[in-house]
Motif scaffolding. Sequence first.
Motif, PDB file in Angstrom:
ATOM      1  N   GLU A  17       0.861  -1.163   0.000  1.00 35.18           N
ATOM      2  CA  GLU A  17       0.000   0.000   0.000  1.00 35.18           C
ATOM      3  C   GLU A  17       0.911   1.230   0.000  1.00 35.18           C
ATOM      4  OE1 GLU A  17      -1.035  -2.352   2.821  1.00 35.18           O
ATOM      5  OE2 GLU A  17       1.086  -2.016   3.208  1.00 35.18           O
ATOM      6  N   PRO A  18       0.366   2.408  -0.304  1.00 33.74           N
ATOM      7  CA  PRO A  18       1.188   3.623  -0.283  1.00 33.74           C
ATOM      8  C   PRO A  18       1.691   3.930   1.120  1.00 33.74           C
ATOM      9  CG  PRO A  18      -0.863   3.972  -1.496  1.00 33.74           C
ATOM     10  CD  PRO A  18      -0.999   2.657  -0.791  1.00 33.74           C
ATOM     11  N   SER A  19       2.719   4.765   1.188  1.00 36.37           N
ATOM     12  CA  SER A  19       3.287   5.202   2.459  1.00 36.37           C
ATOM     13  C   SER A  19       3.145   6.702   2.597  1.00 36.37           C
ATOM     14  CB  SER A  19       4.774   4.816   2.532  1.00 36.37           C
ATOM     15  OG  SER A  19       5.382   5.377   3.675  1.00 36.37           O
ATOM     16  N   ALA A  20       2.861   7.134   3.819  1.00 38.67           N
ATOM     17  CA  ALA A  20       2.814   8.568   4.085  1.00 38.67           C
ATOM     18  C   ALA A  20       4.206   9.183   4.075  1.00 38.67           C
ATOM     19  CB  ALA A  20       2.133   8.827   5.426  1.00 38.67           C
ATOM     20  N   ALA A  21       5.244   8.343   4.184  1.00 41.34           N
ATOM     21  CA  ALA A  21       6.614   8.840   4.310  1.00 41.34           C
ATOM     22  C   ALA A  21       7.299   9.073   2.976  1.00 41.34           C
ATOM     23  CB  ALA A  21       7.442   7.867   5.136  1.00 41.34           C
ATOM     24  N   LYS A  80       6.617   9.518  -1.381  1.00 41.26           N
ATOM     25  CA  LYS A  80       5.718   9.620  -2.523  1.00 41.26           C
ATOM     26  C   LYS A  80       6.216   8.674  -3.606  1.00 41.26           C
ATOM     27  CE  LYS A  80       3.662  12.775  -5.886  1.00 41.26           C
ATOM     28  NZ  LYS A  80       3.607  14.182  -6.403  1.00 41.26           N
ATOM     29  N   TRP A 132       8.882   1.227   8.696  1.00 40.99           N
ATOM     30  CA  TRP A 132       8.331   2.583   8.658  1.00 40.99           C
ATOM     31  C   TRP A 132       7.441   2.824   7.447  1.00 40.99           C
ATOM     32  CZ3 TRP A 132       9.641   4.913   4.163  1.00 40.99           C
ATOM     33  CH2 TRP A 132      10.798   4.451   3.510  1.00 40.99           C
ATOM     34  N   TRP A 133       7.568   2.016   6.399  1.00 44.15           N
ATOM     35  CA  TRP A 133       6.781   2.252   5.191  1.00 44.15           C
ATOM     36  C   TRP A 133       5.285   2.268   5.511  1.00 44.15           C
ATOM     37  CZ3 TRP A 133       7.999   3.465   0.163  1.00 44.15           C
ATOM     38  CH2 TRP A 133       6.947   3.406  -0.757  1.00 44.15           C
ATOM     39  N   GLN A 134       4.828   1.272   6.262  1.00 43.48           N
ATOM     40  CA  GLN A 134       3.413   1.213   6.649  1.00 43.48           C
ATOM     41  C   GLN A 134       3.280   0.265   7.845  1.00 43.48           C
ATOM     42  OE1 GLN A 134       0.420   2.229   7.403  1.00 43.48           O
ATOM     43  NE2 GLN A 134       0.254   3.040   5.310  1.00 43.48           N
ATOM     44  N   THR A 169      12.772   9.698  12.490  1.00 44.54           N
ATOM     45  CA  THR A 169      11.449   9.546  11.886  1.00 44.54           C
ATOM     46  C   THR A 169      11.162   8.090  11.550  1.00 44.54           C
ATOM     47  OG1 THR A 169      11.519  11.784  10.967  1.00 44.54           O
ATOM     48  CG2 THR A 169       9.978  10.231   9.961  1.00 44.54           C
ATOM     49  N   ARG A 170      12.134   7.405  11.024  1.00 43.56           N
ATOM     50  CA  ARG A 170      11.924   6.026  10.571  1.00 43.56           C
ATOM     51  C   ARG A 170      12.003   5.015  11.717  1.00 43.56           C
ATOM     52  NH1 ARG A 170      14.678   5.719   4.494  1.00 43.56           N
ATOM     53  NH2 ARG A 170      13.260   7.280   3.591  1.00 43.56           N
TER      54      ARG A 170
END
Length: 272
Positions: free
Chosen positions: A97-101, A103, A170-172, A221-222
């Motif tokens: 799925e997409p990640s907020a971290a 694009k 951290w991706w999701q 962050t990660r």
Amino acid sequence: MTWSLADSRVRNYCANSSGIEYEISIWQPKGEPPEQGWPVVYVLDGNALFATVVEAIQRGGRRPDATGVGLAAVVGIAHGDERLFATEFRYRDFTFEPSAAVKADTAGGGRAFLDFISRQLTPELAREFNFNRAHQMLFGHSLAGYFVLNALGLQPHAFSHFAAISPSVWWQPDALTKRLQQLQASQAPRVLIATGEWEGTPAPWIPDGPAREQLIARRNTRAMLTHAAAVAALCQQQLGPQRVSYRCFPEEDHSSVVMIGIQRALRLMFEP
């Protein structure tokens, strides 16, 4: 990728699940396989890691009594690109799925890629090369390690061993956690999750300055170590602590830890 490794062969496979073509490198030890067939390691990011894993088995497998590593076949799965790491293809194939971290317009093809590996590639190669489907490992580093953990949650019976080195949880993290919460002790694969100490704080030779501060901010962050430890604890809870190993290796970074991670993964594969 154009290169040659003794006693290996390279071929292209088109995935039935997506129509995407992958470059597959195959190596097996000389001599007669065990009665049940060769154990086999499926290595993601094949351009970067296939030959490294082959050499580790060639060296360690000569003295299993000393190394704990036996002989096994190796299959490298690459994106058919000359680069060691094709970033946009890794986003496509190693995520679900997409990640907020990050694009990434190509993200989210992980299920199709997993189906290609587990339902097409592994059975075809097992039939052709006498591989033991009951003794096979899926190995990945970084974003490929994140894929390995998702594969564990979605298809725990597809491999007997899963090795996720410095996984990019951290991706999701929330989606991954939900998948791993579905694991059951009866499924009982063996799992290795590993990180390096300097994935938390930068290595001491990185000089002070803006670049170091940016690196610290990105790593904060990660939260590589925190995420990996939490995922390992969840897997231990679901599968049992004897089935899941977590190691944070001292004085290793995100890149360097993959080398020791290969050795520990191979040792795990041959533990009784």
